[in-house]
Design a protein around this motif. Structure first.
Motif, short mmCIF file in Angstrom:
data_model
loop_
_atom_site.label_atom_id
_atom_site.label_comp_id
_atom_site.label_asym_id
_atom_site.label_seq_id
_atom_site.Cartn_x
_atom_site.Cartn_y
_atom_site.Cartn_z
N MET A 108 6.25 7.04 4.39
CA MET A 108 6.02 8.35 4.44
C MET A 108 6.43 9.19 3.40
O MET A 108 6.68 10.25 2.86
CB MET A 108 7.11 8.88 5.74
CG MET A 108 6.52 8.71 7.03
SD MET A 108 7.94 9.34 8.19
CE MET A 108 7.40 8.05 9.70
N GLY A 109 6.55 8.12 2.13
CA GLY A 109 6.78 8.49 0.82
C GLY A 109 8.16 8.68 0.31
O GLY A 109 8.22 9.51 -0.53
N VAL A 110 8.99 7.99 0.99
CA VAL A 110 10.57 8.08 0.71
C VAL A 110 10.77 6.66 -0.15
O VAL A 110 10.16 5.43 -0.05
CB VAL A 110 11.31 7.92 1.78
CG1 VAL A 110 12.90 7.88 1.53
CG2 VAL A 110 11.16 9.06 2.84
N TRP A 144 0.76 -1.10 -0.03
CA TRP A 144 0.07 -0.10 0.19
C TRP A 144 0.95 1.42 -0.06
O TRP A 144 0.34 2.37 -0.33
CB TRP A 144 -1.00 0.14 1.04
CG TRP A 144 -2.08 -1.06 1.16
CD1 TRP A 144 -1.99 -2.23 2.04
CD2 TRP A 144 -3.16 -1.30 0.47
NE1 TRP A 144 -2.90 -2.99 1.71
CE2 TRP A 144 -3.80 -2.51 0.65
CE3 TRP A 144 -3.57 -0.53 -0.75
CZ2 TRP A 144 -4.84 -2.92 -0.18
CZ3 TRP A 144 -4.71 -0.76 -1.26
CH2 TRP A 144 -5.38 -2.16 -1.09
N ALA A 145 1.92 1.18 0.50
CA ALA A 145 2.86 2.58 0.60
C ALA A 145 3.18 3.06 -0.94
O ALA A 145 3.14 4.14 -0.84
CB ALA A 145 4.38 2.40 1.27
N ASN A 146 3.26 2.28 -1.89
CA ASN A 146 3.65 2.68 -3.44
C ASN A 146 4.65 3.90 -3.19
O ASN A 146 4.41 5.15 -3.84
CB ASN A 146 2.37 3.49 -3.80
CG ASN A 146 2.42 3.34 -5.36
OD1 ASN A 146 3.27 3.12 -5.90
ND2 ASN A 146 1.72 4.46 -5.98
N PRO A 147 5.85 3.55 -2.95
CA PRO A 147 6.72 4.59 -2.61
C PRO A 147 7.03 5.26 -4.01
O PRO A 147 7.25 4.43 -5.03
CB PRO A 147 7.89 4.08 -2.13
CG PRO A 147 7.90 2.67 -2.61
CD PRO A 147 6.55 2.40 -2.41
N ALA A 195 12.01 -1.14 10.79
CA ALA A 195 11.24 -0.11 11.26
C ALA A 195 11.65 1.17 10.40
O ALA A 195 10.74 1.93 10.16
CB ALA A 195 11.45 0.10 12.74
N THR A 196 12.86 1.43 10.46
CA THR A 196 13.13 2.83 9.73
C THR A 196 13.00 2.71 8.42
O THR A 196 12.29 3.68 7.70
CB THR A 196 14.78 3.05 9.86
OG1 THR A 196 15.44 1.80 9.67
CG2 THR A 196 14.90 3.39 11.23
N ILE A 197 13.29 1.52 7.52
CA ILE A 197 12.91 1.50 6.11
C ILE A 197 11.63 1.62 5.77
O ILE A 197 11.22 2.22 4.92
CB ILE A 197 13.71 0.15 5.50
CG1 ILE A 197 15.14 0.21 5.47
CG2 ILE A 197 13.15 -0.04 4.10
CD1 ILE A 197 15.78 -1.05 5.30
N MET A 198 10.66 0.84 6.56
CA MET A 198 9.21 0.58 6.24
C MET A 198 8.53 1.98 6.82
O MET A 198 7.66 2.46 5.91
CB MET A 198 8.71 -0.28 7.05
CG MET A 198 9.05 -1.91 6.61
SD MET A 198 8.48 -2.21 4.81
CE MET A 198 10.16 -2.08 3.86
N GLY A 199 9.08 2.69 7.89
CA GLY A 199 8.56 3.69 8.23
C GLY A 199 8.83 4.95 7.35
O GLY A 199 8.01 5.91 7.05
N ALA A 200 9.97 5.03 6.62
CA ALA A 200 10.36 5.92 5.68
C ALA A 200 9.45 5.83 4.54
O ALA A 200 8.94 6.71 3.73
CB ALA A 200 11.74 5.83 5.14
N MET A 201 9.33 4.32 4.03
CA MET A 201 8.70 4.24 2.78
C MET A 201 7.33 4.79 2.88
O MET A 201 6.51 5.22 2.11
CB MET A 201 8.68 2.82 2.52
CG MET A 201 10.14 2.21 1.83
SD MET A 201 10.28 0.52 1.48
CE MET A 201 8.78 0.18 0.48
N THR A 206 18.20 15.59 1.25
CA THR A 206 17.09 16.28 0.81
C THR A 206 15.86 16.23 1.48
O THR A 206 14.50 16.61 1.49
CB THR A 206 16.62 16.12 -0.56
OG1 THR A 206 16.32 14.58 -0.85
CG2 THR A 206 17.94 16.14 -1.71
N MET A 207 15.77 15.21 2.57
CA MET A 207 14.90 14.97 3.48
C MET A 207 14.42 16.07 4.41
O MET A 207 15.34 16.73 4.86
CB MET A 207 15.03 13.56 4.15
CG MET A 207 15.06 12.31 3.15
SD MET A 207 15.48 10.94 4.04
CE MET A 207 14.46 10.80 5.55
#
Length: 275
Positions: A185-187, A131-134, A177-183, A151-152
């Motif tokens: 959020m649109g990263v 569902w994130a569709n980064p 956690a960090t990778i999925m959290g970032a994705m 750039t973040m």
């Protein structure tokens, strides 16, 4: 099993799993128990060998770190933004780590918690992957100091840092956690993975330093030698794994790691007699 062989095995496990979204701490706890040793007795060792994995990332991305270091002296906007983002994401872990230290230490002895966290985390990865569709990776000039991480935004970095705190539960996975959290959020995937790698440097360094300081009176010269050997093994393995990880993620995404987590967590629950 001899101590030498156990140290080699744990070093390999640390190097293999530290930067993959599968939880290095969880695997170390399960591996220790599976080999017939008490996880509590090896908890410090499992944390103290992390500098080996840290060094692997520093060497692999030395151009990025060197560019940021020199850029800070030159007051480069990219270097300042890169450093700000890492420190911002690191800050929540510092606060919660100091506030909940004893509770976290207790969880490090619980293999059942690890197993359930592996399963739940695997399901979460599958959901986010679907569902994130980064977006595609942004077009960043090759000479951009700090790369895409620079750039973040401050807000996004802080949110990722808050998500990272979930990894204080063994089995959740700091990188996951960090990778999925970032994705979420649109990263994009690659930037999310790189941010996780870079964030590991202050996070793991701080965690190792804190645990070593707290146990300073218990550490022996022999213990330091075993830690040094484990860290060396983890460095070699992590160096190879990080190089391969980006290629795997680019081609297959994170779903293979999610299914792996679910299978290992389920097998662990059966082995532990928890279900």
């Amino acid at each position: 099993m001899s101590t030498f062989l156990l140290v080699i095995i744990l070093g390999i496990v640390e190097g293999l799993t530290e930067y993959l979204p599968v939880s290095s701490t969880g695997h170390l706890i399960l591996a220790t128990e599976l080999l017939g040793f008490e996880a509590e007795e090896w908890a410090l060792f499992n944390i103290a060998i992390q500098p080996g994995a840290i060094l692997a990332v520093v060497i692999l991305y030395w151009k990025t770190f060197w560019g940021v270091l020199t850029g800070l002296f030159e007051r480069s906007a990219g270097a300042i933004a890169f450093t700000r983002n890492l420190l911002t994401a690191f800050f929540p872990a510092v606060v919660l780590g100091l506030a909940l230290g004893s509770q976290i230490d207790a969880l490090l002895e619980n293999a059942v918690v690890v197993a359930w966290a592996l399963i739940i985390g695997g399901i979460a990865i599958l959901v986010i992957e679907k569902w994130a569709n980064p977006p595609a990776r942004p077009d960043i000039p090759e000479d951009q100091v700090g790369g895409a991480v620079a750039t973040m935004s401050f807000a996004k970095s802080l949110k990722i840092g808050l998500v990272q705190c979930l990894a204080m539960i063994p089995g959740v996975s700091r990188s996951g956690a960090t990778i999925m959290g970032a994705m979420a959020m649109g990263v994009d995937r690659k930037t999310a993975a790189e941010f996780s790698f870079f964030l590991a440097v202050p996070t793991l360094t701080g965690a190792t330093a804190l645990q070593m300081f707290k146990a300073r009176d218990e550490i022996t010269m022999e213990g330091l030698q075993w830690i040094g050997l484990g860290a060396l093994v983890s460095f070699v393995v992590a160096y190879i794994v990080v190089k391969a990880f980006m290629a795997i993620v680019t081609r297959y995404g994170f779903a293979p790691f999610a299914w792996y987590r679910i299978l290992v967590g389920g097998a662990a629950l059966v082995w532990l007699g928890a279900i």
